[in-house]
Design a protein around this motif. Sequence first.
Motif, PDB file in Angstrom:
ATOM      1  N   UNK A 190       0.752  -1.243   0.000  1.00  0.00           N
ATOM      2  CA  UNK A 190       0.000   0.000   0.000  1.00  0.00           C
ATOM      3  C   UNK A 190       0.779   1.288   0.000  1.00  0.00           C
ATOM      4  N   UNK A 191       1.924   1.353  -0.678  1.00  0.00           N
ATOM      5  CA  UNK A 191       2.684   2.598  -0.781  1.00  0.00           C
ATOM      6  C   UNK A 191       2.957   2.892  -2.252  1.00  0.00           C
ATOM      7  N   UNK A 192       2.634   4.087  -2.693  1.00  0.00           N
ATOM      8  CA  UNK A 192       2.991   4.563  -4.023  1.00  0.00           C
ATOM      9  C   UNK A 192       4.004   5.697  -3.880  1.00  0.00           C
ATOM     10  N   UNK A 193       5.079   5.635  -4.667  1.00  0.00           N
ATOM     11  CA  UNK A 193       6.043   6.729  -4.751  1.00  0.00           C
ATOM     12  C   UNK A 193       5.797   7.449  -6.065  1.00  0.00           C
ATOM     13  N   UNK A 194       5.689   8.770  -6.016  1.00  0.00           N
ATOM     14  CA  UNK A 194       5.388   9.549  -7.220  1.00  0.00           C
ATOM     15  C   UNK A 194       6.279  10.781  -7.279  1.00  0.00           C
ATOM     16  N   UNK A 195       6.606  11.207  -8.494  1.00  0.00           N
ATOM     17  CA  UNK A 195       7.403  12.419  -8.681  1.00  0.00           C
ATOM     18  C   UNK A 195       6.610  13.471  -9.436  1.00  0.00           C
ATOM     19  N   UNK A 196       6.853  14.721  -9.087  1.00  0.00           N
ATOM     20  CA  UNK A 196       6.288  15.850  -9.806  1.00  0.00           C
ATOM     21  C   UNK A 196       7.435  16.584 -10.482  1.00  0.00           C
ATOM     22  N   UNK A 197       7.411  16.633 -11.818  1.00  0.00           N
ATOM     23  CA  UNK A 197       8.557  17.211 -12.532  1.00  0.00           C
ATOM     24  C   UNK A 197       8.534  18.728 -12.573  1.00  0.00           C
ATOM     25  N   UNK A 198       7.384  19.355 -12.290  1.00  0.00           N
ATOM     26  CA  UNK A 198       7.320  20.811 -12.276  1.00  0.00           C
ATOM     27  C   UNK A 198       7.905  21.374 -10.980  1.00  0.00           C
ATOM     28  N   UNK A 199       7.476  20.788  -9.863  1.00  0.00           N
ATOM     29  CA  UNK A 199       7.956  21.257  -8.564  1.00  0.00           C
ATOM     30  C   UNK A 199       9.214  20.537  -8.103  1.00  0.00           C
ATOM     31  N   UNK A 200       9.620  19.495  -8.848  1.00  0.00           N
ATOM     32  CA  UNK A 200      10.767  18.658  -8.466  1.00  0.00           C
ATOM     33  C   UNK A 200      10.586  18.113  -7.052  1.00  0.00           C
ATOM     34  N   UNK A 201       9.464  17.416  -6.869  1.00  0.00           N
ATOM     35  CA  UNK A 201       9.156  16.843  -5.564  1.00  0.00           C
ATOM     36  C   UNK A 201       8.932  15.337  -5.672  1.00  0.00           C
ATOM     37  N   UNK A 202       9.222  14.667  -4.559  1.00  0.00           N
ATOM     38  CA  UNK A 202       8.948  13.238  -4.412  1.00  0.00           C
ATOM     39  C   UNK A 202       7.847  13.095  -3.369  1.00  0.00           C
ATOM     40  N   UNK A 203       6.804  12.308  -3.712  1.00  0.00           N
ATOM     41  CA  UNK A 203       5.687  12.081  -2.802  1.00  0.00           C
ATOM     42  C   UNK A 203       5.654  10.616  -2.366  1.00  0.00           C
ATOM     43  N   UNK A 204       5.286  10.441  -1.119  1.00  0.00           N
ATOM     44  CA  UNK A 204       5.026   9.098  -0.574  1.00  0.00           C
ATOM     45  C   UNK A 204       3.534   9.026  -0.280  1.00  0.00           C
ATOM     46  N   UNK A 205       2.812   8.214  -1.070  1.00  0.00           N
ATOM     47  CA  UNK A 205       1.364   8.127  -0.964  1.00  0.00           C
ATOM     48  C   UNK A 205       0.979   6.828  -0.258  1.00  0.00           C
ATOM     49  N   UNK A 206       0.095   6.946   0.721  1.00  0.00           N
ATOM     50  CA  UNK A 206      -0.317   5.780   1.502  1.00  0.00           C
ATOM     51  C   UNK A 206      -1.769   5.438   1.216  1.00  0.00           C
ATOM     52  N   UNK A 207      -2.046   4.154   1.172  1.00  0.00           N
ATOM     53  CA  UNK A 207      -3.415   3.701   0.927  1.00  0.00           C
ATOM     54  C   UNK A 207      -4.262   3.935   2.164  1.00  0.00           C
ATOM     55  N   UNK A 208      -5.430   4.492   1.953  1.00  0.00           N
ATOM     56  CA  UNK A 208      -6.370   4.736   3.039  1.00  0.00           C
ATOM     57  C   UNK A 208      -7.766   4.427   2.519  1.00  0.00           C
ATOM     58  N   UNK A 209      -8.288   3.269   2.895  1.00  0.00           N
ATOM     59  CA  UNK A 209      -9.569   2.834   2.340  1.00  0.00           C
ATOM     60  C   UNK A 209      -9.430   2.587   0.861  1.00  0.00           C
ATOM     61  N   UNK A 210     -10.248   3.279   0.066  1.00  0.00           N
ATOM     62  CA  UNK A 210     -10.190   3.097  -1.386  1.00  0.00           C
ATOM     63  C   UNK A 210      -9.420   4.174  -2.094  1.00  0.00           C
ATOM     64  N   UNK A 211      -8.627   4.969  -1.377  1.00  0.00           N
ATOM     65  CA  UNK A 211      -7.886   6.049  -2.018  1.00  0.00           C
ATOM     66  C   UNK A 211      -6.437   6.065  -1.534  1.00  0.00           C
ATOM     67  N   UNK A 212      -5.647   6.949  -2.121  1.00  0.00           N
ATOM     68  CA  UNK A 212      -4.256   7.163  -1.709  1.00  0.00           C
ATOM     69  C   UNK A 212      -4.082   8.647  -1.411  1.00  0.00           C
ATOM     70  N   UNK A 213      -3.341   8.941  -0.348  1.00  0.00           N
ATOM     71  CA  UNK A 213      -3.099  10.326   0.032  1.00  0.00           C
ATOM     72  C   UNK A 213      -1.666  10.459   0.530  1.00  0.00           C
ATOM     73  N   UNK A 214      -1.094  11.677   0.472  1.00  0.00           N
ATOM     74  CA  UNK A 214       0.279  11.868   0.933  1.00  0.00           C
ATOM     75  C   UNK A 214       0.464  11.467   2.390  1.00  0.00           C
ATOM     76  N   UNK A 215       1.579  10.807   2.662  1.00  0.00           N
ATOM     77  CA  UNK A 215       1.980  10.498   4.035  1.00  0.00           C
ATOM     78  C   UNK A 215       2.082  11.819   4.798  1.00  0.00           C
ATOM     79  N   UNK A 216       1.461  11.902   5.973  1.00  0.00           N
ATOM     80  CA  UNK A 216       1.475  13.152   6.737  1.00  0.00           C
ATOM     81  C   UNK A 216       2.593  13.203   7.772  1.00  0.00           C
TER      82      UNK A 216
END
Length: 531
Positions: free
Chosen positions: A253-279
């Motif tokens: 349940x972890x997705x790693x994603x990159x944003x090329x405009x902001x040059x950011x790396x996101x760690x997204x966690x599964x929560x129910x039926x969706x994914x949201x950034x790790x807080x």
Amino acid sequence: MTRRRHIPRLRHPDARAEDLDHKPLWRGALERYRWFVPATGWRKFKAEGEKKQPYQFRLSRHLFAFAGLWSRWTSPDGEVVDSCALVTTAPNAQAAEVHERMLLVMEESAASAMNLRSYATVVAMAWLAACSSGSSEPPLPSPSGGAGGTSAAGASSVAGGSGGSAAQAGGAGASGGAGAVAGSTGVAGTSNGGGAAGGAGGGGASAGAGGAGACPAGSTQLSPWPGEAEVRTLDSEDAFESDLSGLTYEAPGVLWATNNLSSKLFRLLKSGGSYAPDTSNGWASGKRLRYPNGQGTPDAEGVTLAATSAAGVYVCAERDTDNPSVSRLSVLRYDVRAAGATLTATHEWNLTALLPEVNANAGLEAVTWAADSLLTAHHFFDESKARVYVPSDYGEHGAGLFLVGVEETGKVYAFALNHESGAATLVASISTPLAGVMGLELDRDTGSLWATCDDTCDNQAAVFGIDDALGRFVLERRFTHPSGLPDSNNEGIAIAPDAECSGGVKPFFWTDDADADGFSVREGSLACGCL
């Protein structure tokens, strides 16, 4: 007396094992002209209605050998002719579901006495392909794999005998698959005025096929998506800026994603039926990426892991957006355990000089990782050394190779990245049918390499597998996108492991660089097992 240099069409391409010791046609070859036929599988056709469905059989061991016979005889006009045959026997339980005969498989101990991986063997594979097909000239294999090769989804193409059976030894050259002679014990054949060669395998032959069952052969023609049509959004509306590009999955349940405009790396966690950034730990708004000197803004297009994120998260960038007109084709490693809102790369491998010159905004778009264990199990070919890949050749490269996709060339390139010296070696290149490679992910359960394009080419996907005989990734399947996926700028892909299969499918993910309808992360499904 002249010598015929090609192998003619055989009148008897298969030799029945039960006939070998008493029929004159085969008896002399059985005694003196035996050979082994290296192979990675074989194909049989089963009548299903008005069509014949091909089924591909493979063993649990990747390379094995069939029993075969050959002969050299003289025609009435004085030509010396070489010909050959494969030996068939009663089928085992699995093969019997498809056909009443199967090729005779050698015991592993008998086949292992010879080197099945030599280039001479691959050349011989092409000769036997001509033997089976009746070609007037044998198709010699290309060192780069040439045309043909394995081409079916989850199955290699074969050079079939006229009786419907053939050795499949990895598709050399234009024939797209062939059995082969490998030079073995006690070869020499029978004289047969009718021009047919005898055929049956020498010592230690076994009837059992063993190992894996059969998958229906697929097609490299564009086919419907191998999963459900439905695709759903995973992020909340407007949760991300546009330009969410790279994506990879880490169980559970972890997705790693990159944003090329902001040059950011996101760690997204599964929560129910969706994914949201790790807080936690500064991940709520993503972490800004920097080059090893703590400066710059990497145009972070793709992301992957080695074994796990604990070994580092790797990002590919096509340029420093602080200097946007200049290509800087790099793979960067980040220690994601580091505190703070900014991550400084521990390593940079600048691949610009090793790759074709491309537009600064059409370079590295995707990256994935292939374990050495997968590559060596399938005899991966090292183009830089012109032989089978040996991991120890590359020192501190970790436990696998990194594969990068280039948008402008539509190709994938495999690199060994030395984590001590910072050196990079181009080990292999892979052509794709895509206009540009935007997404890249290796399914670590099946070993299939997925490459995708965005709306430039209708979000098509191409799937590759390593051909055991050629040692190269070859095209196996091509798919349209599921109908529920917007034909948008979908750049990143990720695949869940087989452990998450449910109802015959497992999750497949996309990131949308264009943030269509205000959403950037979507989930569909992919069939488990045969595609």
